[in-house]
Design a protein around this motif. Structure first.
Motif, PDB file in Angstrom:
ATOM      1  N   ALA A  44      11.088  -3.388  15.474  1.00  0.00           N
ATOM      2  CA  ALA A  44      11.628  -4.666  15.001  1.00  0.00           C
ATOM      3  C   ALA A  44      11.488  -4.731  13.488  1.00  0.00           C
ATOM      4  CB  ALA A  44      10.897  -5.833  15.650  1.00  0.00           C
ATOM      5  N   ASP A  45      12.429  -5.398  12.850  1.00  0.00           N
ATOM      6  CA  ASP A  45      12.474  -5.458  11.385  1.00  0.00           C
ATOM      7  C   ASP A  45      11.594  -6.572  10.848  1.00  0.00           C
ATOM      8  OD1 ASP A  45      13.257  -4.616   8.912  1.00  0.00           O
ATOM      9  OD2 ASP A  45      15.179  -5.652   8.926  1.00  0.00           O
ATOM     10  N   ASN A  46      11.201  -6.411   9.576  1.00  0.00           N
ATOM     11  CA  ASN A  46      10.504  -7.439   8.814  1.00  0.00           C
ATOM     12  C   ASN A  46       9.213  -7.887   9.496  1.00  0.00           C
ATOM     13  OD1 ASN A  46      10.366  -8.941   6.467  1.00  0.00           O
ATOM     14  ND2 ASN A  46      11.379 -10.726   7.367  1.00  0.00           N
ATOM     15  N   MET A  47       8.391  -6.926   9.880  1.00  0.00           N
ATOM     16  CA  MET A  47       7.161  -7.217  10.615  1.00  0.00           C
ATOM     17  C   MET A  47       5.943  -6.813   9.791  1.00  0.00           C
ATOM     18  SD  MET A  47       6.182  -6.177  14.516  1.00  0.00           S
ATOM     19  CE  MET A  47       7.247  -7.490  15.120  1.00  0.00           C
ATOM     20  N   THR A  48       4.860  -7.588   9.944  1.00  0.00           N
ATOM     21  CA  THR A  48       3.575  -7.274   9.325  1.00  0.00           C
ATOM     22  C   THR A  48       2.541  -7.087  10.421  1.00  0.00           C
ATOM     23  OG1 THR A  48       4.048  -8.500   7.289  1.00  0.00           O
ATOM     24  CG2 THR A  48       1.737  -8.104   7.804  1.00  0.00           C
ATOM     25  N   VAL A  49       1.857  -5.946  10.381  1.00  0.00           N
ATOM     26  CA  VAL A  49       0.815  -5.628  11.360  1.00  0.00           C
ATOM     27  C   VAL A  49      -0.530  -5.693  10.643  1.00  0.00           C
ATOM     28  CG1 VAL A  49      -0.075  -3.898  12.949  1.00  0.00           C
ATOM     29  CG2 VAL A  49       2.396  -4.167  12.663  1.00  0.00           C
ATOM     30  N   LYS A  75      11.871  -4.047   6.054  1.00  0.00           N
ATOM     31  CA  LYS A  75      10.472  -3.945   5.614  1.00  0.00           C
ATOM     32  C   LYS A  75       9.545  -3.853   6.815  1.00  0.00           C
ATOM     33  CE  LYS A  75       8.076  -7.604   4.391  1.00  0.00           C
ATOM     34  NZ  LYS A  75       6.751  -7.539   5.061  1.00  0.00           N
ATOM     35  N   ILE A  76       8.471  -3.085   6.647  1.00  0.00           N
ATOM     36  CA  ILE A  76       7.337  -3.068   7.566  1.00  0.00           C
ATOM     37  C   ILE A  76       6.082  -2.994   6.719  1.00  0.00           C
ATOM     38  CG2 ILE A  76       7.671  -0.580   7.865  1.00  0.00           C
ATOM     39  CD1 ILE A  76       5.860  -2.931  10.313  1.00  0.00           C
ATOM     40  N   GLU A  77       5.074  -3.811   7.050  1.00  0.00           N
ATOM     41  CA  GLU A  77       3.849  -3.848   6.255  1.00  0.00           C
ATOM     42  C   GLU A  77       2.627  -3.682   7.151  1.00  0.00           C
ATOM     43  OE1 GLU A  77       1.446  -7.137   3.549  1.00  0.00           O
ATOM     44  OE2 GLU A  77       3.624  -6.953   3.294  1.00  0.00           O
ATOM     45  N   PHE A  78       1.668  -2.885   6.682  1.00  0.00           N
ATOM     46  CA  PHE A  78       0.380  -2.736   7.345  1.00  0.00           C
ATOM     47  C   PHE A  78      -0.700  -3.277   6.419  1.00  0.00           C
ATOM     48  CE2 PHE A  78       3.012   0.590   9.227  1.00  0.00           C
ATOM     49  CZ  PHE A  78       2.806   0.344  10.579  1.00  0.00           C
ATOM     50  N   ASP A  79      -1.505  -4.203   6.942  1.00  0.00           N
ATOM     51  CA  ASP A  79      -2.522  -4.871   6.127  1.00  0.00           C
ATOM     52  C   ASP A  79      -3.855  -4.821   6.877  1.00  0.00           C
ATOM     53  OD1 ASP A  79      -4.036  -6.436   4.481  1.00  0.00           O
ATOM     54  OD2 ASP A  79      -2.728  -8.179   4.515  1.00  0.00           O
ATOM     55  N   LEU A  91       8.138   0.465   3.283  1.00  0.00           N
ATOM     56  CA  LEU A  91       6.851   0.484   3.976  1.00  0.00           C
ATOM     57  C   LEU A  91       5.773   0.100   2.982  1.00  0.00           C
ATOM     58  CD1 LEU A  91       4.720   1.254   6.137  1.00  0.00           C
ATOM     59  CD2 LEU A  91       4.928   3.626   5.334  1.00  0.00           C
ATOM     60  N   LYS A  92       5.039  -0.978   3.284  1.00  0.00           N
ATOM     61  CA  LYS A  92       3.934  -1.400   2.436  1.00  0.00           C
ATOM     62  C   LYS A  92       2.620  -1.146   3.164  1.00  0.00           C
ATOM     63  CE  LYS A  92       6.338  -4.989  -0.224  1.00  0.00           C
ATOM     64  NZ  LYS A  92       6.324  -6.400  -0.657  1.00  0.00           N
ATOM     65  N   ILE A  93       1.691  -0.478   2.485  1.00  0.00           N
ATOM     66  CA  ILE A  93       0.380  -0.193   3.045  1.00  0.00           C
ATOM     67  C   ILE A  93      -0.657  -0.871   2.155  1.00  0.00           C
ATOM     68  CG2 ILE A  93      -1.254   1.608   3.696  1.00  0.00           C
ATOM     69  CD1 ILE A  93       1.091   3.521   3.981  1.00  0.00           C
ATOM     70  N   VAL A  97       5.130   1.875  -0.588  1.00  0.00           N
ATOM     71  CA  VAL A  97       4.270   1.249  -1.588  1.00  0.00           C
ATOM     72  C   VAL A  97       2.875   1.169  -0.977  1.00  0.00           C
ATOM     73  CG1 VAL A  97       3.828  -0.787  -2.992  1.00  0.00           C
ATOM     74  CG2 VAL A  97       6.187  -0.104  -2.486  1.00  0.00           C
ATOM     75  N   SER A  98       1.895   1.803  -1.605  1.00  0.00           N
ATOM     76  CA  SER A  98       0.555   1.845  -1.035  1.00  0.00           C
ATOM     77  C   SER A  98      -0.497   1.587  -2.096  1.00  0.00           C
ATOM     78  CB  SER A  98       0.298   3.210  -0.378  1.00  0.00           C
ATOM     79  OG  SER A  98      -1.024   3.287   0.128  1.00  0.00           O
ATOM     80  N   ASP A  99      -1.489   0.736  -1.761  1.00  0.00           N
ATOM     81  CA  ASP A  99      -2.595   0.512  -2.695  1.00  0.00           C
ATOM     82  C   ASP A  99      -3.814   1.357  -2.332  1.00  0.00           C
ATOM     83  OD1 ASP A  99      -3.595  -0.732  -0.450  1.00  0.00           O
ATOM     84  OD2 ASP A  99      -3.824  -2.713  -1.362  1.00  0.00           O
ATOM     85  N   THR A 100      -3.675   2.205  -1.309  1.00  0.00           N
ATOM     86  CA  THR A 100      -4.732   3.144  -0.959  1.00  0.00           C
ATOM     87  C   THR A 100      -4.149   4.560  -0.931  1.00  0.00           C
ATOM     88  OG1 THR A 100      -4.300   2.759   1.388  1.00  0.00           O
ATOM     89  CG2 THR A 100      -6.072   1.496   0.384  1.00  0.00           C
ATOM     90  N   THR A 101      -4.994   5.543  -1.156  1.00  0.00           N
ATOM     91  CA  THR A 101      -4.531   6.928  -1.205  1.00  0.00           C
ATOM     92  C   THR A 101      -4.147   7.424   0.189  1.00  0.00           C
ATOM     93  OG1 THR A 101      -5.938   7.394  -3.110  1.00  0.00           O
ATOM     94  CG2 THR A 101      -5.160   9.279  -1.841  1.00  0.00           C
ATOM     95  N   ILE A 102      -2.941   7.956   0.315  1.00  0.00           N
ATOM     96  CA  ILE A 102      -2.482   8.537   1.575  1.00  0.00           C
ATOM     97  C   ILE A 102      -2.997   9.972   1.649  1.00  0.00           C
ATOM     98  CG2 ILE A 102      -0.454   9.206   2.909  1.00  0.00           C
ATOM     99  CD1 ILE A 102       1.078   6.971   1.461  1.00  0.00           C
TER     100      ILE A 102
END
Length: 618
Positions: A301-306, A324-328, A359-361, A378-383
């Protein structure tokens, strides 16, 4: 002393109870009892057969059990000690006057006394030959199986003695026993052998009641309350581990979700996998927030934040994620896979040009990230590891990665702002590195690879295949040479010509100059003398293996001439500039120790050199 000690008593009891309860509740499929006076129609048939099958009770020599015969206190002690699997050998003497250490029931009586399950009489006797009474059985079973009553004042019996009240209430509340009549317990009456078998097996069932085997169920979420959910017309309760999934906050995200869950005794104890299918019709953000641990998640599904979930397996982002998909706050132990439509069973065969999704991490830990279609990350932590596969044409990355591997053979445009520890190119690819940032290692394994590097990218170490030239691989090398700190492998770079991308641009000066002094050395002393004399452009050539450390302050060429230098090599030239090859073209050799170079303004080539230790280029 008990077989396991008091700390392990309940574990033994639980294991024993599991066996007993399974026999009690299962349909009778085995042969009839071996006792000729206990037929299937006997009210205690199952209980007697249960204890007999387990070797806890035995009959008489004539093949009978005599279920209606009264049970003695000694016989009761032996049966209960057997049920509890107590150690009847290593025991302390309870010093009952009438139970010598060689008595038939001494071990069982002593073990039960040691566990605090039975007592004797005030005169110091146990009276093992006397028949056991209902009062005594109630107290022994309550002690043995740790049975308690929630309300000891609710007993309907009028003949209960105060010292037995708690025990009788515990058995009555747990349906182990009933009174002789509606108002009389008749505690002083004797207990028969058949009744004792029933009392014991019922008590076992209270400690660990019969359980149904767990089952896996797959269903589509339609509606649920705070405590339960209906699956295929049957209602199931939520276990503690899944309550944070089925919340009011998650109802939108879970609508239409496909879930595989584990159910035990009417309770959902674990949610294994989830496929999230719900997209808000007004294209608003949909949030799925849980602190549960899942085996896998598919985002369909689109535009979801997990948020906040832990996933032990893989997370798949399907082609239905178009925006967009975001993982927080998420922990992903497996792979995060951005799937290509051809990888998805539900994907349409329609061929349309893909738009770039995001993809936002955030505040999350991911394992390996596999990108199989155009995407922006886009990630604020090292992959830890990023793999770009399939024939994607564009990827945007804003963030850091430990290792990036590009397996795509199509022309690929990479944009963004990056910090890569290593970029590995194992196959031939036309790659436009339109990124700003730093790459510590850029390794090219295929000589047919073609790179175009932006002016905002700095590369500390560039490794290219043996026999290739950097000007062939980097199409605009002459304009970005100063951004590459060291070049390892390949041949000496050529300049000019149609493949340089620089036209008639004058290349950086080559160091050393074409002519200089040459020193031939065969041992450490000769090498030391040569190092004291050599200057920029001079060459020191080994004619044999040498053991020594080398310290250079000028850009001197070391020709190992196929030999091994057993030591460390340090080059410090902070003011030097231009291009420099540590060894002459065509030469090979090995440094067995470390190679440390500090020459920030020099474009370095280590072609033909093997370093066994660490290579540090600053």
């Amino acid at each position: 002393m008990s077989k396991w000690g008091k700390s392990k008593y309940l574990n033994a009891l639980t294991a024993m109870a599991l066996t007993a309860s399974a026999v009690v509740v299962a349909p009778i499929t085995s042969e009839a009892s071996s006792f000729k006076d206990v037929q299937r129609t006997h009210p205690f048939y199952e209980e007697i057969k249960n204890l007999n099958d387990r070797g806890i009770i035995k009959g008489f020599k004539d093949g009978t059990f005599k279920p209606e015969q009264n049970l003695t206190r000694g016989q009761a002690a032996k049966i209960i000690a057997g049920v509890l699997e107590l150690d009847t050998s290593n025991v302390s003497n309870p010093n009952f006057k009438d139970i010598p250490t060689n008595h038939l029931y001494f071990g069982a009586i002593a073990a039960l006394r040691q566990e605090g399950i039975i007592d004797g009489y005030e005169d110091g006797t146990f009276r093992q030959h006397e028949f056991i009474q209902r009062n005594h059985v109630a107290k022994i079973l309550a002690n043995a199986f740790k049975l308690k009553a929630s309300n000891t004042n609710s007993l309907p019996f009028t003949d209960v003695r105060v010292e037995y009240k708690d025990a009788i209430a515990a058995l009555y509340e747990n349906n182990v026993t009933t009174g002789k009549t509606a108002t009389l317990f008749d505690g002083s009456s004797n207990v028969t052998r058949g009744q004792m078998a029933a009392f014991i097996t019922r008590s076992e069932g209270i400690v660990n009641p019969p359980t149904q085997p767990s089952q896996s169920v797959t269903f589509k979420v339609e509606e649920y309350t705070a405590n339960e959910l209906a699956i295929h017309g049957k209602t199931y309760l939520f276990g503690d581990s899944v309550k944070s999934i089925f919340t009011a906050e998650n109802k939108t995200a879970l609508t239409g979700a496909k879930i595989t869950a584990t159910i035990e005794n009417g309770t959902i104890t674990k949610v294994n996998t989830i496929v999230l299918n719900q997209t808000d019709p007004e294209k608003k953000e949909v949030v799925f927030n849980t602190n549960a641990t899942l085996d896998s998640i598919t985002i369909n599904a689109d535009n979801m934040t997990v948020k906040n979930v832990t996933v032990t397996g893989n997370v798949i982002i399907t082609s239905n994620v178009k925006t967009k998909i975001e993982f927080d706050g998420v922990t992903l132990a497996g792979d995060l896979i951005i799937a290509n439509p051809s990888d998805e069973a539900m994907a349409s065969l329609e061929s349309e040009k893909q738009r770039t999704s995001i993809l936002k991490i955030k505040n999350s830990r991911a394992g390996k990230v596999q990108v199989k279609r155009n995407f922006s990350i886009v990630s604020d932590t090292t992959i830890p590891e990023l793999i770009i596969t399939d024939n994607i044409s564009a990827i945007n990355i804003n963030g850091a990665a430990t290792k990036v591997i590009i397996e795509s053979t199509a022309k690929l445009n990479m944009t963004g702002n990056v910090k890569f520890e290593q970029l590995l190119l194992p196959v031939a690819v036309k790659l436009l590195l339109n990124v700003d940032g730093v790459m510590n290692e850029l390794t090219v394994l295929n000589a047919d690879t073609r790179l175009t590097i932006s002016s905002g990218l700095r590369i500390n170490n560039l490794t290219i295949p043996a026999g290739s030239t950097v000007t062939n691989i980097i199409t605009n090398f002459t304009s970005v040479a100063s951004q590459i700190k060291a070049i390892i492998g390949g041949s000496s770079p050529s300049t000019g010509g149609s493949d340089t991308g620089g036209g008639n641009v004058t290349p950086d000066p080559v160091i050393p100059p074409e002519k200089g002094n040459e020193f031939h050395v065969k041992n450490a002393e000769e090498l030391k003398q040569a190092l004291n004399k050599a200057k920029v452009g001079d060459l020191i050539k080994l004619t044999a293996p040498v053991t020594a450390d080398v310290t250079l302050t000028d850009l001197v060429v070391i020709d190992l001439n196929g030999h091994t230098l057993n030591g460390n090599v340090t080059l410090t030239a902070p003011t030097a500039s231009g291009r420099y090859s540590l060894m002459p073209s065509g030469s090979t050799g090995t440094i067995s120790g470390d190679l440390i170079i500090y020459a920030p303004n020099v474009t370095l080539s280590l072609d033909g050199l093997t370093v066994v230790g660490n290579t540090v280029i600053e």
